[in-house]
Design an enzyme around this catalytic site. Sequence first.
Site, PDB file in Angstrom:
ATOM      1  CG  HIS A  47     -30.311  28.443 -29.316  1.00  0.00           C
ATOM      2  ND1 HIS A  47     -29.629  29.563 -28.898  1.00  0.00           N
ATOM      3  CD2 HIS A  47     -30.902  27.927 -28.204  1.00  0.00           C
ATOM      4  CE1 HIS A  47     -29.786  29.724 -27.594  1.00  0.00           C
ATOM      5  NE2 HIS A  47     -30.560  28.738 -27.148  1.00  0.00           N
ATOM      6  CG  ASP A  88     -27.160  29.237 -34.839  1.00  0.00           C
ATOM      7  OD1 ASP A  88     -26.862  30.121 -34.011  1.00  0.00           O
ATOM      8  OD2 ASP A  88     -27.026  28.016 -34.621  1.00  0.00           O
ATOM      9  CG  ASN A 124     -30.944  32.834 -29.885  1.00  0.00           C
ATOM     10  OD1 ASN A 124     -31.067  32.312 -30.983  1.00  0.00           O
ATOM     11  ND2 ASN A 124     -29.802  33.339 -29.459  1.00  0.00           N
ATOM     12  CD  GLU A 177     -26.204  39.671 -28.986  1.00  0.00           C
ATOM     13  OE1 GLU A 177     -26.733  40.275 -28.046  1.00  0.00           O
ATOM     14  OE2 GLU A 177     -25.679  38.550 -28.864  1.00  0.00           O
ATOM     15  CG  ASP A 186     -25.523  44.400 -29.940  1.00  0.00           C
ATOM     16  OD1 ASP A 186     -24.614  43.892 -29.288  1.00  0.00           O
ATOM     17  OD2 ASP A 186     -26.734  44.146 -29.756  1.00  0.00           O
TER      18      ASP A 186
END
Length: 384
Positions: A271, A275, A266, A301, A258
């Site tokens: 974003h 990514d 983010n 994630e 995680d």
Amino acid sequence: MQIDLPTLYYLTIGTLLVAVAMTLWERQAHPRRARELGAWACAYLAFAAGCVVAMNRAHFPGFTGWGLANILFVLGYLMILHGVVRLDGPARLRHPAALLAALALLWVTVGFHVPGLFWNYVASLPIALACGLTAWTLLRSRTARNLRSRPVVVAVAAGHGLFNLARALLTPLLVAAYGEELLPVFGKMTMYEGVLFSVAMPMSLLALVREEAQGQLAAAARTDYLTGLSNRHGFFEEGARILDRREPHRPAALLAFDLDHFKAINDRHGHAAGDAVLGLFARVAREAAGPDAVLARLGGEEFAALLPGLDVAAARTVGEGIARRFAEAAAHRDGPGIPATVSVGLATAQTGLSDLSALLSAADRALYRAKAGGRNRLEIAAAA
């Protein structure tokens, strides 16, 4: 019921024209294989044109009709071979063109002097060669390796090649023994077998393309678009299969990942940057986990890696290596340049804990402890 030779020619031409139409129609649905399907459609058209010329070869000057029909037939088989070769990547037309030029030269220098010999026997040899190469290419094809329709295409190509090889080698012996009255019989046999080929080869090649497309759709349904790893569905499908086939004494481990403070990444960087971080982690994990690992993005994630054959010590080394390399790569100037770390939970398959869902739950509990313990660390499930 007796079927004369012209009727067989007309039947063959009709089936070939239907094959052209079906192949061009299918070409619209499979743009990725447009070149291959286009080559096969041209092949069937060349066969049909060869049949028309062969039926009317007496109307051509000299023996040009005989030679032209044979060249058109061989062109068709070479176009089928070219399309099959292209399944694994681009292919040049240099060798097929050289073979056609050599065949045309043979007709000009030798065939026009003994057209019956060439038409009845020698003309079958390049056809047998092209069909044999088609079958051999499909047997070695990486693309068609796991397709169920591949043996059918191989059988059709190889069977047709063997038929033409037998026509070239055995027909002269039989004619010499029993007379030229057999030639019309062999002509009908050839056309009858040609009708079967004109149906079987287009159908089997279309089945090959359709099966490949269906396999790609199935693979896409099991793949995470952003990272290229398996998604949850693919992970549970492949992971369960591996654990079911695992020998009881063989170890297996599962790592749950995680990314730490990913929402903050983010919010702060956007974003697109998030990514990029996800993609970076996927690349690092794929390189560090090894070729036997089953890697997946489970959502957001969250990631997981099933490591068959690794015990707790080896899996811990892999998990800590992934965490360390990811942190270094994320902060590097050639990477996203965003400080990012990952927490890891580790569980191993053992008695009473060999089901993938139970294994993932145990790794998740260890992951929660890693989060609570300060993040950027690996915790091992208590049972291990």
